[in-house]
Motif scaffolding. Structure first.
Motif, short mmCIF file in Angstrom:
data_model
loop_
_atom_site.label_atom_id
_atom_site.label_comp_id
_atom_site.label_asym_id
_atom_site.label_seq_id
_atom_site.Cartn_x
_atom_site.Cartn_y
_atom_site.Cartn_z
N ASP A 1 0.82 -1.22 0.00
CA ASP A 1 0.00 0.00 0.00
C ASP A 1 0.85 1.26 0.00
N PHE B 1 -1.68 -4.73 -1.54
CA PHE B 1 -1.63 -5.45 -0.26
C PHE B 1 -1.75 -4.39 0.85
N ASN C 1 -2.10 -3.25 4.30
CA ASN C 1 -1.98 -3.56 5.73
C ASN C 1 -1.96 -2.29 6.58
N GLY D 1 -0.37 0.43 6.42
CA GLY D 1 0.81 1.22 6.74
C GLY D 1 2.09 0.72 6.12
N ILE D 2 3.17 1.36 6.50
CA ILE D 2 4.51 1.01 6.03
C ILE D 2 5.06 -0.07 6.96
N TYR D 3 5.40 -1.20 6.41
CA TYR D 3 5.85 -2.41 7.12
C TYR D 3 4.68 -3.10 7.83
MG MG Z 1 1.90 -1.86 3.98
#
Ligand code: MG
Ligand code: ADP
Length: 583
Positions: A463, A488, A490, A492-494
């Motif tokens: 994302d 994908f 989720n 946020g980042i990571y």
């Molecule tokens: Mg993400």
């Protein structure tokens, strides 16, 4: 700068005999003469008419929403076609936006030409404050393989020829071509103009390795007990696919494909050591690098991952002599193009070639089979919320059924898991973030892949990565490209679960809007947008999109807690030991 009025400019030269041509026409003719069929760019001052006229002349001109994405498309086109991808931008800010992609192309050894309009030379050089004043040539130079400026219409032919040859010969790379607006309006005699154009003959000449170097390499390989071949994206770029297969199969040596070399031979090939990566890097005694560099992606050829210090000999096949000994000693440097080098090696192997000891190949195979079996059930799960294994397991089966589709892939976890989980079956079908790990290359790559190959494209995007170039969904819809984007998501980042340590009202630095509906972005421009929450739904939606061949975005809700820091390269993200107590 305003586009020069051709009619006005021409009155001065009306005494000249015969018909006239101008910079616009000469530039377009020079590109066409050299086989340029597609230009990726963003219109504006001073190149708006250049794009229009190129389109009128039969070149496909694709307008993007941001130059960086157009540049990334051109870079990918270069990788896929072995011809320079062309990106066309306006002056200063547009040029700078395109420059990141030019540097990305150069870093990846892909041929690309960034053509940017620029402002009035005389005013720029005296720093008198022209519209979008900038010394673009000077700024481009350190970021590409070569940079040229054309000042006279009569030099357009030679300037374009120089740019093309620089981009594709030797180690390919990015080239900058500076086109001052005034050049486009310059006129000259039409016949002389036509005669000034240059069709580049043999733009990327074969580079034959020396016979001594070939013999030296064969001796080193013959002496190996545990040999390994590493295939890099240079081998994919070379389009010497049959020779690569012959070399791997005749030698009997296990091979490890780098990310964008996956599919050069099918990942399911008996000799693939992909799922036994740790074992082969550690244990091999002779490593044959085929169009791959010993850079950070291979821990520079040393350290724990590579087993005991100085326990291996390297044979390196590369078109760039300076690549040899860049990180470790190369016992047998083989400088030349992949096709010429492999032809020479195969000649030398004819007759009495002994395959590697079976205790080595059996050990590799056993490790690989065990790892594949260990993953298999995890990849079958149909959990809600989705984890990476379930979602990517579904996509793995889709690519197995559609091996001609091109897989574009970027993100952190989305990239690292997809690279190892999704098998590729054919050359140059996997496009990802490359040597720099650039986030945001996905949409440009997907568009170039669809345009250059006519194949369907599946873009698997984190994302965060998608957000860098998400506005190009409009471009995808506008040109009705057969691209299915899976975000994908989720949150946020990571991962999407981080908490702001200060307790203030802002969310954590790595967190996005919860349960965002990226699918609605695609709907906004007339494409298909779908929201899915489990692997079965994902599989059905992707299959339908690939069958329909229409712009689609599938928002795949992934467990916000599923990812890990920086995917597989968390070790590169420095962590403050002192400050960590605050987090
Ligand atoms: Mg993400
Ligand atoms: P990877 O990241 O997949 O390991 P790299 O981009 O690091 O691949 O390495 C690609 C290498 O391939 C570069 O060193 C480049 O000089 C080389 N290369 C590119 N084209 C050719 C070619 N036609 N023949 C030989 N080497 C090539």
């Amino acid at each position: 700068m305003t586009t020069p009025n051709t009619a006005e400019t021409m009155t001065e030269d009306q005494s000249a005999p015969g018909a006239l041509t101008d910079g616009f026409h000469l530039l377009i003719d020079a590109l066409k003469l050299n086989g340029v069929e597609t230009i990726y760019g963003v219109p504006g001052i001073p190149i708006t008419d250049l794009g229009r006229m190129a389109q009128a002349a039969g070149i496909r001109v694709l307008s993007f929403r941001h130059e960086q994405n157009a540049g990334n498309a051109a870079a990918t086109a270069g990788f896929l076609t072995k011809k320079p991808g062309i990106c066309l931008t306006v002056s200063a800010p547009g040029f700078l936006n395109g420059l990141t992609a030019l540097a990305h192309a150069t870093t990846n050894c892909w041929p690309m030409i960034l053509i940017s309009g620029s402002s009035e030379r005389e005013v720029v050089d005296l720093m008198q404050g022209d519209y979008e004043e900038m010394d673009q040539l000077a700024i481009a130079k350190p970021l590409c393989k070569a940079a040229y400026r054309i000042l006279h219409a009569a030099d357009i032919g030679i300037g374009v020829a120089r740019a093309i040859r620089s981009a594709v010969s030797g180690r390919p790379g990015g080239v900058y071509l500076d086109i001052p607006g005034a050049l486009l309006g310059q006129v000259m005699d039409e016949v002389e103009g036509a005669a000034s154009l240059v069709k580049v003959i043999d733009p990327a000449p074969a580079q034959i390795p020396s016979p001594d170097a070939v013999q030296r390499a064969l001796q080193v390989i013959k002496g190996a007990k545990k040999p390994l071949i590493i295939l890099g994206k240079g081998a994919a770029y070379a389009q010497a696919d049959d020779l690569v297969r012959q070399f791997v199969e005749t030698s009997g040596i296990p091979y490890l494909p780098m990310s964008m070399a996956k599919g050069l031979l099918p990942d399911t090939h008996n000799q693939s050591a992909g799922p036994a990566r740790s074992l082969v890097l550690k244990e091999a005694d002779v490593v044959i690098m085929l169009g791959a560099r010993l850079n950070w992606l291979l821990s520079h050829g040393k350290g724990k991952q590579w087993g005991a210090p100085r326990s291996k000999k390297f044979v390196q096949i590369d078109i760039e002599p300076k690549e040899m000994d860049s990180n470790v000693e190369i016992a047998a440097p083989l400088v030349g193009d992949i096709a010429s080098v492999l032809t020479a090696l195969l000649d030398g192997m004819e007759g009495a070639w002994t395959k590697p000891p079976t205790d080595w190949t059996d050990a590799v195979k056993a490790k690989k089979d065990a790892n594949v079996a260990r993953m298999a059930t995890k990849l079958q799960n149909n959990n809600t919320p989705m984890d990476y294994n379930g979602a990517l397991g579904a996509l793995k089966r889709i690519i197995a059924q559609r091996p001609d589709a091109i897989l574009v892939n970027e993100g952190a976890n989305t990239l690292d898991f997809a690279r190892s989980i999704i098998d590729m079956y054919k050359p140059r079908k996997r496009l990802d973030v490359g040597t720099w790990g650039v986030m945001g290359v996905g949409m440009g790559s997907a568009i170039a892949a669809a345009v250059e190959t006519g194949q369907r494209v599946l873009a698997v995007e984190g994302d965060s990565a998608f957000g860098f170039s998400g506005m190009e969904v409009e471009t995808i819809c506008r040109y009705k490209l057969p691209i299915c984007i899976v975000v994908f998501n989720n949150n946020g980042i990571y991962r999407g679960t981080d908490v702001n340590p200060s307790g203030s009202g802002d969310v954590a630095t790595t967190v996005f809007v919860e349960n965002a509906r990226y699918d609605l972005m695609m709907q906004a421009f007339g494409g298909t947008g779908i929201h899915v929450t489990n692997p079965d739904e994902l599989r059905r939606a992707v299959n339908a999109a690939m069958d329909a061949s229409i712009p689609t975005l599938i928002n795949a809700a992934i467990d916000p807690a599923a990812g890990k820091e920086s995917g597989n390269i968390g070790n590169l993200n420095p962590v403050s030991i002192v400050g960590k107590k605050d987090l």
